[in-house]
Write a protein that holds these residues in place. Structure first.
Motif, short mmCIF file in Angstrom:
data_model
loop_
_atom_site.label_atom_id
_atom_site.label_comp_id
_atom_site.label_asym_id
_atom_site.label_seq_id
_atom_site.Cartn_x
_atom_site.Cartn_y
_atom_site.Cartn_z
N CYS A 150 0.85 -1.19 0.00
CA CYS A 150 0.00 0.00 0.00
C CYS A 150 0.89 1.24 0.00
CB CYS A 150 -0.92 0.01 1.23
SG CYS A 150 -0.03 0.15 2.79
N LEU A 155 -1.10 6.17 4.06
CA LEU A 155 -1.79 5.45 5.12
C LEU A 155 -1.38 6.00 6.50
CD1 LEU A 155 -3.71 2.97 5.59
CD2 LEU A 155 -1.63 1.73 6.22
N ALA A 193 -6.96 -1.41 3.08
CA ALA A 193 -5.69 -1.11 2.41
C ALA A 193 -4.59 -2.09 2.80
CB ALA A 193 -5.25 0.32 2.74
#
Length: 203
Positions: A150, A155, A193
């Motif tokens: 990811c 994130l 994710a």
């Protein structure tokens, strides 16, 4: 105990006292005398270690930040990445009284950072460290195959933003957002994710 060890112990006691006083009454209301009294040291000894309120505040914030992550470090290399990440999230929310005190210090820093360049630089630096803390756990999970690939930077930024926003609601005792809701919301948002279960793990 050597002289150096005594000096370090005194410094730690002063920093703990400063964190407690700032959290209780706010930075704008503290005096060096109040901190000295709370730490059980003379004002002269306090000034020996910290010559200004601003330096004391910066050191207290740094001390509080370091203490926040202490309980995630002991076996960090031996637990699954998801557990480590969950522990980090727990430490970044006002989970208990000590962490609620940390949050009060952060709120003081946010206010000061709007007016004081030194406080703003300190806040940005601490956020950089938080970002690296989260990113390190995510990168470890990806490397071990526990997490899917990811955008780690995006994130980590999302995690910090969610912790800030939901943490404030918890600090306000907002009936719509308790700790369980905050944790489940954050974990449920990032789980897709990472390719992991949406339930917050037991830590």
């Amino acid at each position: 105990m050597t002289k150096a060890e005594r000096a370090l112990e005194t410094r730690e006691r002063i920093l703990r006292a400063a964190c407690e006083v700032i959290a209780e009454i706010g930075f704008e209301n503290i005096s060096m005398r109040k901190v000295a009294e709370h730490a059980g040291v003379s004002k002269a000894l306090l000034h020996y270690h910290f010559d200004t309120r601003e330096k004391l505040f910066a050191e207290a914030m740094t001390h509080s930040f370091a203490e926040t992550g202490a309980d995630t470090a002991s076996d960090a290399d031996s637990v699954p990445a998801a557990v480590l990440l969950a522990r980090i999230l727990r430490s970044m929310l006002p989970t208990d009284e000590e962490l609620r005190q940390d949050w009060k210090l952060w709120q003081e820093l946010w206010v000061r950072a709007q007016r004081d360049p030194a406080a703003r630089h300190l806040a940005v630096d601490l956020y950089d460290q938080l970002h690296a803390w989260v990113a390190g756990a995510v990168e470890r999970g990806i490397a071990s195959g526990e997490f899917e690939e990811c955008d780690v930077t995006a994130l980590s930024t999302l995690v910090l933003a969610l912790c800030d926003g939901l943490g404030i609601r918890v600090m306000l005792d907002d009936p719509r957002v308790d700790l369980a809701t905050a944790r489940s919301t954050i974990w449920g948002t990032i789980a897709p994710a990472l390719g992991i279960a949406p339930e917050f793990p037991e830590v």
